[in-house]
Design a protein around this motif. Structure first.
Motif, short mmCIF file in Angstrom:
data_model
loop_
_atom_site.label_atom_id
_atom_site.label_comp_id
_atom_site.label_asym_id
_atom_site.label_seq_id
_atom_site.Cartn_x
_atom_site.Cartn_y
_atom_site.Cartn_z
N LEU A 245 -9.83 0.90 5.55
CA LEU A 245 -8.74 -0.04 5.74
C LEU A 245 -9.27 -1.46 5.51
CD1 LEU A 245 -7.05 1.50 8.90
CD2 LEU A 245 -6.57 1.94 6.50
N ALA A 246 -9.33 -1.84 4.23
CA ALA A 246 -10.01 -3.07 3.85
C ALA A 246 -9.06 -4.26 3.77
CB ALA A 246 -10.70 -2.89 2.50
N ALA A 247 -7.80 -4.12 4.13
CA ALA A 247 -6.89 -5.26 4.11
C ALA A 247 -7.33 -6.30 5.14
CB ALA A 247 -5.47 -4.80 4.39
N PRO A 248 -7.37 -7.57 4.78
CA PRO A 248 -7.82 -8.60 5.74
C PRO A 248 -6.83 -8.80 6.87
CG PRO A 248 -7.01 -9.63 3.74
CD PRO A 248 -7.02 -8.15 3.47
N ALA A 249 -7.37 -8.98 8.07
CA ALA A 249 -6.54 -9.30 9.23
C ALA A 249 -6.35 -10.82 9.23
CB ALA A 249 -7.20 -8.82 10.52
N LEU A 250 -5.30 -11.29 8.54
CA LEU A 250 -5.14 -12.71 8.27
C LEU A 250 -4.92 -13.54 9.52
CD1 LEU A 250 -2.88 -12.42 5.08
CD2 LEU A 250 -5.36 -12.76 5.20
N ASN A 251 -4.32 -12.94 10.54
CA ASN A 251 -3.99 -13.70 11.75
C ASN A 251 -5.14 -13.79 12.74
OD1 ASN A 251 -1.37 -14.12 10.79
ND2 ASN A 251 -0.63 -12.20 11.70
N THR A 252 -6.25 -13.15 12.44
CA THR A 252 -7.36 -13.12 13.38
C THR A 252 -8.06 -14.47 13.41
OG1 THR A 252 -7.70 -10.78 12.93
CG2 THR A 252 -9.49 -11.94 13.99
N ARG A 253 -8.03 -15.14 14.57
CA ARG A 253 -8.61 -16.47 14.67
C ARG A 253 -10.12 -16.46 14.56
NH1 ARG A 253 -5.71 -18.21 20.17
NH2 ARG A 253 -6.17 -16.00 20.54
N ILE A 254 -10.75 -15.38 15.04
CA ILE A 254 -12.21 -15.33 14.98
C ILE A 254 -12.70 -15.27 13.55
CG2 ILE A 254 -12.38 -12.81 15.13
CD1 ILE A 254 -14.83 -13.16 16.89
N GLY A 264 -17.55 -14.33 5.96
CA GLY A 264 -16.40 -15.20 6.15
C GLY A 264 -15.21 -14.47 6.72
N GLN A 265 -14.03 -15.03 6.49
CA GLN A 265 -12.82 -14.44 7.04
C GLN A 265 -12.51 -13.08 6.42
OE1 GLN A 265 -9.46 -17.05 6.84
NE2 GLN A 265 -8.12 -15.71 8.03
N ALA A 266 -12.94 -12.87 5.19
CA ALA A 266 -12.68 -11.58 4.53
C ALA A 266 -13.41 -10.43 5.21
CB ALA A 266 -13.09 -11.67 3.06
N HIS A 267 -14.45 -10.75 5.99
CA HIS A 267 -15.18 -9.69 6.69
C HIS A 267 -14.33 -9.05 7.78
CE1 HIS A 267 -18.74 -7.58 8.17
NE2 HIS A 267 -18.39 -7.94 9.39
N TRP A 268 -13.39 -9.82 8.34
CA TRP A 268 -12.56 -9.31 9.44
C TRP A 268 -11.33 -8.62 8.86
CZ3 TRP A 268 -13.76 -9.08 14.52
CH2 TRP A 268 -14.96 -9.70 14.88
N THR A 269 -11.53 -7.35 8.59
CA THR A 269 -10.47 -6.53 8.02
C THR A 269 -9.69 -5.83 9.13
OG1 THR A 269 -11.93 -4.62 7.81
CG2 THR A 269 -11.84 -6.15 5.94
N PHE A 330 -6.19 -11.20 21.62
CA PHE A 330 -7.37 -11.97 21.22
C PHE A 330 -7.53 -11.97 19.70
CE2 PHE A 330 -11.93 -12.05 20.18
CZ PHE A 330 -12.27 -13.29 20.69
N PHE A 331 -7.35 -10.81 19.06
CA PHE A 331 -7.50 -10.69 17.61
C PHE A 331 -6.21 -11.00 16.85
CE2 PHE A 331 -10.94 -7.66 18.95
CZ PHE A 331 -12.01 -8.39 18.43
N CYS A 332 -5.11 -11.18 17.59
CA CYS A 332 -3.80 -11.41 16.95
C CYS A 332 -3.43 -10.26 16.02
CB CYS A 332 -3.78 -12.74 16.19
SG CYS A 332 -4.06 -14.17 17.24
#
Length: 407
Positions: A245-254, A264-269, A330-332
């Protein structure tokens, strides 16, 4: 009144008893097999072998030593001490081993709990780092755990409790199945699916059983197939959840503050966030179930695991759902309130079902732990039993029931 003195060095000490009028009587006749004992004023030794054994058994000094020596004399010649005093001394001596055993048991439990906490924290930190790394690091670590767990499973199948009612698979086939189970997560990451590989592996194992020299048994086939499913196929869903499930979690603030060097932000999928929430929820379920069962446990849950109670189960369910909701905030992710509640319920039922399944296997095998690899925790299966079925349920929930992976 009696005074006791010890003379000598080390734990073997020469006993010198100066007993007053309550013990004053004729001296015991010396035994021809024993060496002569020097005569001191007021010395009285009766049934020396019994007293000697009591002293050697102690290996200590102080009040406990004094009590046991007097007890030995009381047993040897109770009429000189008086029946009442002799009986009291013997009764007191009987209570000493029980108290010592209780203290020893308490120390062992404290040491066991300390080991569980230390190794549990170490495992948690290591697993957290592996999950954050993802990719081949996560897959290879999972494959290693799967290999060890499958070996433990086939050893349980070959245990005396299970083999009393069935014929286990040949040992060489058990090893082959363990290797196949370890390869399955790697194939899942490489090809993205596992269906064809599992079907081919099942065919190979079935043919090997049918073509063996000895008469094949259905119990061999069923235990081997369940081992492939339980130890190999089900853990692969964790690879599909974390890496698929490689879609980025765009709303994740961390993710916005995550260093670029680490992805970067792309790591938080979605896969990473869902995996962290699922694993954390399972840990919370086990912790709250343990604490709730200790504090309020009264009603047994099932005969499979007598220590589990309904009160602990309800506490575990509440802790699992609460953790899922808090981490989702926390992760939105997921954004709705109903989704993390349903996700928490699913994680809990998957974890308790996996726990009871492994408890059933161990109970039939007649063992307490699946292994002894992790001090204070047992084997790999003892630590991952709650995760075996949960990966498949979590992946199916995120993939099928959450639109656009829950964003």
């Amino acid at each position: 009144m009696a005074t006791t003195s010890y003379w000598g060095t080390g734990r073997y000490k020469l006993l010198h008893l100066s007993l007053s009028s309550s013990l004053r009587a004729r001296p015991c006749p010396p035994s021809p097999s024993e060496a002569p004992i020097p005569a001191w004023p007021g010395l009285r030794v009766c049934n020396l072998s019994l007293v000697h054994r009591a002293v050697l058994r102690l290996g200590s000094t102080g009040v406990s030593a004094h009590r046991r020596v007097i007890t030995a004399v009381a047993r040897a010649d109770p009429d000189r001490l008086g029946e009442e005093n002799a009986k009291q001394e013997v009764d007191k001596e009987k209570t000493l081993p029980a108290k010592e055993d209780s203290a020893l048991e308490h120390q062992q439990k404290a040491s066991q709990l300390k080991k569980r906490i230390v190794f549990g924290l170490g495992i948690g930190i290591t697993v957290g780092g592996v999950v954050l790394a993802g990719g081949w690091v996560f897959t290879v670590a999972l494959a290693a755990a799967v290999f060890i767990g499958s070996r433990e499973y086939f050893e349980l199948v070959r245990s005396r409790g299970i083999t009393a009612g069935m014929t286990p698979p040949p040992r060489y086939l058990s090893r082959v199945c363990s290797v196949i189970c370890a390869v399955m997560p790697i194939l899942t990451l490489y090809f993205g699916h596992i269906d064809v590989s599992v079907t081919f592996a099942a065919f190979v194992v079935a043919m090997a059983l049918l073509l063996q020299r000895e008469n094949p048994r259905f119990a061999q086939l069923s235990s081997a197939m369940f081992g492939l499913f339980y130890c190999g196929y089900l853990p692969c869903f964790w690879v599909k959840l974390r890496c698929g499930l490689a879609a980025p979690a765009l709303n994740t603030r961390i993710g916005a503050a995550w260093p670029i060097l680490l992805g970067g932000q792309a790591h938080w999928t979605v896969g990473l966030v869902a995996t962290l929430i699922s694993i954390s929820s399972i840990i919370a379920a086990d912790t709250y179930a343990f604490l709730g069962g200790k504090a309020f446990g009264r009603t047994p849950l099932t005969s499979i695991s007598p220590k589990k109670t309904w009160e602990g189960t309800i506490a575990g369910l509440g802790g699992c759902v609460a953790t899922s909701v808090v981490l989702s905030k926390f992760f939105c992710w997921p954004t709705s309130l109903l989704s993390p509640i349903a996700f928490g319920f699913l994680n809990f039922f998957g974890s308790i079902f996996g726990d009871l399944t492994e408890s059933m296997i161990k109970r039939d095998a007649g063992v307490k732990d699946s292994g002894s690899l992790i001090p204070g925790h047992g084997g790999i299966l003892d630590r991952v039993d709650s995760y075996i079925f949960t990966g498949a349920l979590a992946y199916s929930f995120v993939k099928i029931f959450l639109p656009l992976y829950g964003v």
